[in-house]
Design a protein around this motif. Structure first.
Motif, PDB file in Angstrom:
ATOM      1  N   UNK A 132       1.379  -1.289   0.046  1.00 51.60           N
ATOM      2  CA  UNK A 132      -0.467  -0.539  -0.119  1.00 51.60           C
ATOM      3  C   UNK A 132       0.624   0.881   0.145  1.00 51.60           C
ATOM      4  N   UNK A 133       2.135   1.406   1.175  1.00 55.40           N
ATOM      5  CA  UNK A 133       2.635   2.397   1.085  1.00 55.40           C
ATOM      6  C   UNK A 133       3.176   2.631  -0.381  1.00 55.40           C
ATOM      7  N   UNK A 134       3.756   1.669  -1.291  1.00 56.04           N
ATOM      8  CA  UNK A 134       4.340   1.626  -2.976  1.00 56.04           C
ATOM      9  C   UNK A 134       3.556   2.360  -3.834  1.00 56.04           C
ATOM     10  N   UNK A 135       2.174   1.853  -3.583  1.00 53.54           N
ATOM     11  CA  UNK A 135       1.089   2.047  -4.266  1.00 53.54           C
ATOM     12  C   UNK A 135       1.085   3.599  -3.897  1.00 53.54           C
ATOM     13  N   UNK A 136       0.896   4.343  -2.902  1.00 52.33           N
ATOM     14  CA  UNK A 136       0.607   5.136  -2.769  1.00 52.33           C
ATOM     15  C   UNK A 136       2.045   6.502  -3.052  1.00 52.33           C
ATOM     16  N   UNK A 137       3.454   5.867  -2.708  1.00 54.41           N
ATOM     17  CA  UNK A 137       4.273   6.608  -3.088  1.00 54.41           C
ATOM     18  C   UNK A 137       3.804   7.565  -4.474  1.00 54.41           C
ATOM     19  N   UNK A 138       3.938   5.876  -5.512  1.00 56.55           N
ATOM     20  CA  UNK A 138       3.735   5.710  -6.910  1.00 56.55           C
ATOM     21  C   UNK A 138       2.919   7.089  -7.142  1.00 56.55           C
ATOM     22  N   UNK A 139       1.487   6.852  -6.927  1.00 53.07           N
ATOM     23  CA  UNK A 139       0.208   7.488  -7.304  1.00 53.07           C
ATOM     24  C   UNK A 139       0.783   9.416  -6.829  1.00 53.07           C
ATOM     25  N   UNK A 140       1.212   9.654  -5.532  1.00 52.12           N
ATOM     26  CA  UNK A 140       1.675  11.038  -5.659  1.00 52.12           C
ATOM     27  C   UNK A 140       2.981  11.445  -6.059  1.00 52.12           C
ATOM     28  N   UNK A 188      -5.828  18.961   3.342  1.00 53.81           N
ATOM     29  CA  UNK A 188      -4.332  19.793   3.195  1.00 53.81           C
ATOM     30  C   UNK A 188      -3.341  19.059   2.535  1.00 53.81           C
ATOM     31  N   UNK A 189      -4.169  17.717   1.922  1.00 57.46           N
ATOM     32  CA  UNK A 189      -4.083  16.870   1.086  1.00 57.46           C
ATOM     33  C   UNK A 189      -3.031  18.169  -0.257  1.00 57.46           C
ATOM     34  N   UNK A 190      -4.410  18.676  -0.517  1.00 58.73           N
ATOM     35  CA  UNK A 190      -4.212  19.619  -1.768  1.00 58.73           C
ATOM     36  C   UNK A 190      -3.172  20.399  -1.535  1.00 58.73           C
ATOM     37  N   UNK A 191      -2.586  20.993  -0.524  1.00 62.60           N
ATOM     38  CA  UNK A 191      -2.168  21.464  -0.738  1.00 62.60           C
ATOM     39  C   UNK A 191      -0.211  21.587  -0.684  1.00 62.60           C
ATOM     40  N   UNK A 192      -0.831  19.810  -0.181  1.00 60.31           N
ATOM     41  CA  UNK A 192       0.989  19.026   0.057  1.00 60.31           C
ATOM     42  C   UNK A 192       0.980  18.873  -1.208  1.00 60.31           C
ATOM     43  N   UNK A 193      -0.199  18.606  -2.308  1.00 65.24           N
ATOM     44  CA  UNK A 193       0.241  18.160  -3.966  1.00 65.24           C
ATOM     45  C   UNK A 193       1.293  19.472  -4.070  1.00 65.24           C
ATOM     46  N   UNK A 194       1.054  20.546  -4.043  1.00 70.01           N
ATOM     47  CA  UNK A 194       1.115  21.199  -4.941  1.00 70.01           C
ATOM     48  C   UNK A 194       2.676  22.005  -4.860  1.00 70.01           C
ATOM     49  N   UNK A 195       3.601  21.412  -3.828  1.00 70.82           N
ATOM     50  CA  UNK A 195       5.003  21.356  -3.699  1.00 70.82           C
ATOM     51  C   UNK A 195       5.157  20.227  -3.720  1.00 70.82           C
ATOM     52  N   UNK A 199       5.508  16.509  -1.383  1.00 70.93           N
ATOM     53  CA  UNK A 199       5.180  15.412  -2.255  1.00 70.93           C
ATOM     54  C   UNK A 199       6.072  14.296  -1.062  1.00 70.93           C
ATOM     55  N   UNK A 200       7.978  14.735  -1.451  1.00 73.06           N
ATOM     56  CA  UNK A 200       8.255  13.892  -0.988  1.00 73.06           C
ATOM     57  C   UNK A 200       8.827  13.531   0.813  1.00 73.06           C
ATOM     58  N   UNK A 201       9.022  14.593   0.939  1.00 73.38           N
ATOM     59  CA  UNK A 201       8.673  14.463   2.887  1.00 73.38           C
ATOM     60  C   UNK A 201       7.088  14.019   3.628  1.00 73.38           C
ATOM     61  N   UNK A 202       6.126  14.184   2.572  1.00 77.36           N
ATOM     62  CA  UNK A 202       5.158  12.847   2.767  1.00 77.36           C
ATOM     63  C   UNK A 202       5.729  12.286   2.594  1.00 77.36           C
ATOM     64  N   UNK A 203       5.831  11.216   1.158  1.00 79.02           N
ATOM     65  CA  UNK A 203       6.255  10.193   1.544  1.00 79.02           C
ATOM     66  C   UNK A 203       7.129   9.967   2.918  1.00 79.02           C
ATOM     67  N   UNK A 204       7.935  10.355   3.015  1.00 76.09           N
ATOM     68  CA  UNK A 204       8.902   9.700   3.882  1.00 76.09           C
ATOM     69  C   UNK A 204       7.971   9.703   5.401  1.00 76.09           C
ATOM     70  N   UNK A 205       7.695  10.658   5.450  1.00 80.75           N
ATOM     71  CA  UNK A 205       6.869  10.375   6.211  1.00 80.75           C
ATOM     72  C   UNK A 205       5.960   9.452   6.909  1.00 80.75           C
ATOM     73  N   UNK A 206       5.965   8.767   5.925  1.00 78.69           N
ATOM     74  CA  UNK A 206       4.906   7.621   6.012  1.00 78.69           C
ATOM     75  C   UNK A 206       6.017   5.767   6.013  1.00 78.69           C
ATOM     76  N   UNK A 207       7.409   7.024   5.582  1.00 74.61           N
ATOM     77  CA  UNK A 207       8.378   5.241   4.890  1.00 74.61           C
ATOM     78  C   UNK A 207       8.442   5.604   7.311  1.00 74.61           C
ATOM     79  N   UNK A 208       8.375   6.498   7.926  1.00 76.02           N
ATOM     80  CA  UNK A 208       9.196   7.002   8.724  1.00 76.02           C
ATOM     81  C   UNK A 208       7.898   5.067   9.893  1.00 76.02           C
TER      82      UNK A 208
END
Length: 233
Positions: A132-140, A188-195, A199-208
């Protein structure tokens, strides 16, 4: 005789409901037990039979009680998701602030992770969580990432972690919290996707979170969960 207004009637029904629930909690009535007759319940809770009947009907709708025709009313033996509906509605109706939701979600996630990292069989669930993490990362990383798809995968990621607790009540609670926080997370996700940096940090937070589960470092749980909601806050 006192004239009962609608408010009076509702308060009596609520009192009967609270009385029955309290008696279940304190083991006066146990799962599978047959409740006393309407007349006996009326005497016990000092209420009219109509109020008792209405209280039983509401608790039946919530899945707390069930009725066997020509036999009586029984306390449910099995967990029913409808039991949590009243709690969900009460949270929604309170019009809580975003900070309230963040606090509630953080508390649940900290508790879920605390249970999960202590399970010896947690490694059995890691492949599904990573998928699921991989799918989320790919979509982002898609050029035109779908916002609702991202939130759906984020929900699934957290739900997969909850499932690793192997506790159905924890899973249901996590699912409810996910549902009531979707609107503010969409924003908030809409705002995050604009930068892209976000996006990279959003993914890293899930990896943590995955790192905490794999390393079983309980001392890192609170920090990782609090950091996880930096954009939501």
């Amino acid at each position: 005789m006192q004239c009962l207004t609608d408010d009076n009637v509702n308060s009596v029904v609520d009192r009967v409901m609270n009385g029955i629930i309290n008696d279940i909690i304190t083991d006066k009535y146990r799962p599978g037990d047959k409740l006393p007759t309407e007349t006996e319940l009326s005497q016990r809770y000092d209420a009219g039979r109509n109020s008792v009947r209405e209280a039983v009907k509401i608790l039946q709708a919530y899945g707390v009680l069930y009725i066997k025709r020509a036999d009586g009313t029984y306390v449910s033996e099995n967990y029913n998701q409808r039991m949590l509906d009243p709690m969900l509605y009460s949270i929604i109706l309170r019009k809580n602030s975003r900070d309230d939701f963040v606090g509630l979600r953080s508390m649940i996630d900290i508790g879920v992770l605390s249970v999960v990292v202590q399970r010896r069989d947690v490694t059995e669930y890691l492949p599904g969580i990573y998928l699921t993490f991989g799918e989320l990362s790919a979509e982002l990383h898609c050029e035109n990432a779908d916002l609702e798809r991202v939130v759906e995968l984020d929900n699934r990621f957290h739900q997969k972690i909850a499932e690793a607790s192997r506790n159905p009540m924890i899973c249901t609670m996590a699912e409810y919290i996910n549902r009531i926080t979707i609107p503010s997370r969409l924003e908030t996700t809409r705002k995050a996707l604009s930068d892209k940096n976000n996006i990279d940090n959003f993914i890293e937070l899930h990896r943590e979170i995955l790192n905490v589960i794999e390393s079983r470092k309980t001392e890192d749980i609170v920090r990782v969960v609090n950091e996880h909601y930096i954009y939501w806050k």
